[in-house]
Design a protein around this motif. Structure first.
Motif, PDB file in Angstrom:
ATOM      1  N   GLU A  77       0.892  -1.338  -0.138  1.00 17.71           N
ATOM      2  CA  GLU A  77      -0.487   0.056  -0.013  1.00 17.71           C
ATOM      3  C   GLU A  77       1.035   1.010  -0.401  1.00 17.71           C
ATOM      4  N   HIS A  78       1.588   1.017   0.787  1.00 15.63           N
ATOM      5  CA  HIS A  78       3.217   2.300   1.290  1.00 15.63           C
ATOM      6  C   HIS A  78       3.631   2.729  -0.718  1.00 15.63           C
ATOM      7  N   VAL A  79       3.736   1.992  -0.866  1.00 17.68           N
ATOM      8  CA  VAL A  79       4.443   1.778  -2.901  1.00 17.68           C
ATOM      9  C   VAL A  79       3.586   2.045  -3.273  1.00 17.68           C
ATOM     10  N   LYS A  80       2.402   1.962  -3.728  1.00 16.39           N
ATOM     11  CA  LYS A  80       1.788   2.206  -4.782  1.00 16.39           C
ATOM     12  C   LYS A  80       0.816   3.767  -4.101  1.00 16.39           C
ATOM     13  N   ARG A  81       0.891   4.512  -3.005  1.00 11.03           N
ATOM     14  CA  ARG A  81       0.563   5.554  -2.542  1.00 11.03           C
ATOM     15  C   ARG A  81       1.814   6.414  -2.667  1.00 11.03           C
ATOM     16  N   VAL A  82       3.531   6.385  -3.293  1.00 10.71           N
ATOM     17  CA  VAL A  82       4.328   6.515  -3.740  1.00 10.71           C
ATOM     18  C   VAL A  82       3.760   7.331  -5.220  1.00 10.71           C
ATOM     19  N   ALA A  83       3.417   5.736  -5.801  1.00 14.85           N
ATOM     20  CA  ALA A  83       3.659   5.425  -7.352  1.00 14.85           C
ATOM     21  C   ALA A  83       2.413   6.273  -8.047  1.00 14.85           C
ATOM     22  N   ALA A  84       1.219   6.718  -7.523  1.00 19.23           N
ATOM     23  CA  ALA A  84      -0.530   7.079  -7.450  1.00 19.23           C
ATOM     24  C   ALA A  84      -0.193   8.294  -8.235  1.00 19.23           C
ATOM     25  N   PRO A  85       0.768   9.451  -8.020  1.00 22.06           N
ATOM     26  CA  PRO A  85       0.358  11.102  -8.422  1.00 22.06           C
ATOM     27  C   PRO A  85       1.421  10.773  -9.497  1.00 22.06           C
ATOM     28  N   TYR A  86       2.623  10.025  -9.675  1.00 16.27           N
ATOM     29  CA  TYR A  86       2.714   9.769 -10.776  1.00 16.27           C
ATOM     30  C   TYR A  86       2.496   9.354 -11.903  1.00 16.27           C
ATOM     31  N   GLN A  87       1.334   8.400 -11.729  1.00 15.12           N
ATOM     32  CA  GLN A  87       0.986   7.026 -12.717  1.00 15.12           C
ATOM     33  C   GLN A  87       0.562   8.591 -13.125  1.00 15.12           C
ATOM     34  N   ALA A  88      -0.219   9.089 -12.183  1.00 14.46           N
ATOM     35  CA  ALA A  88      -2.046  10.152 -12.846  1.00 14.46           C
ATOM     36  C   ALA A  88      -0.675  11.278 -13.926  1.00 14.46           C
TER      37      ALA A  88
END
Length: 207
Positions: free
Chosen positions: A119-130
């Motif tokens: 969950e922590h890794v996905k949270r970090v990736a989310a804004p860059y994926q956007a």
């Protein structure tokens, strides 16, 4: 001979967590398949307490004392200062380094099967994926909304540099407008942020 450390709560394991390769793959998708950037970002987030890491087993060795074996050990954020972004650990998940204990004695630490909180890794990736999604969008017309605030523009530029955005006026302006579709952003504001470039033609190379 290694002495056994205290066993954790049965639910406090890393069985469903991400291996280093899996975590880097998620960040690669966000950073446009750039593993070097993904590993650097992962390491900084571990140091900055944004991502939790846990080993399946950890062996702590001190000179003149028995080895101490701990299961499901949560690695302290400060320990990641001993790791480099291009360490082979990111390929196999085994981490070894030396550190000072509380009595200022040197101890060698070996972590086996290190994994990261998904969950922590996905949270970090989310804004860059956007951001990647906005980069794939068609060009926008000039925005007519209220002017963007200096704080938001500065935060955008820091983000733009982290994703290795092109330091030219047109692509930077397009990216800023896609990130803030309801705000007006002038070209001059983008020029003020971009690094200065030398004027005129580049000098001829001597043969």
């Amino acid at each position: 001979m290694a002495t056994e450390g205290k066993r954790p709560h049965p639910n406090d394991t890393n069985a469903d967590w991400l291996t280093p390769r899996q975590a880097v793959k998620i960040l690669d998708d966000a950073f446009d398949q750039r593993s070097a950037i993904s590993q650097q970002s992962l390491l900084e987030c571990l140091r900055g307490r944004q991502i939790d890491a846990m080993s399946f087993k950890t062996l702590v060795s001190r000179e003149g004392a028995d080895d101490h074996l701990i299961e499901f050990y949560k690695i302290p954020p400060e320990d990641w200062d001993h790791v480099r972004w291009n360490d082979s650990f990111f390929g196999h998940g085994i981490l070894t380094y030396r550190r000072w204990d509380r009595a200022r004695r040197i101890e060698e630490v070996r972590h086996f099967n290190v994994k990261f909180n998904p969950e922590h890794v996905k949270r970090v990736a989310a804004p860059y994926q956007a951001a990647q999604a906005t980069l794939a969008a068609p060009p926008m017309e000039e925005n007519k909304g209220p002017a963007i605030s200096p704080a938001h523009l500065k935060a955008w530029f820091e983000f733009y540099k982290k994703i290795d955005g092109e330091m030219r006026e047109d692509p930077a302006w397009d990216h800023a407008r896609m990130c803030f579709p309801k705000n007006s952003i002038t070209r001059q504001k983008i020029r003020d942020l971009l690094p200065d470039r030398p004027m005129g033609r580049p000098p001829k190379r001597e043969t």
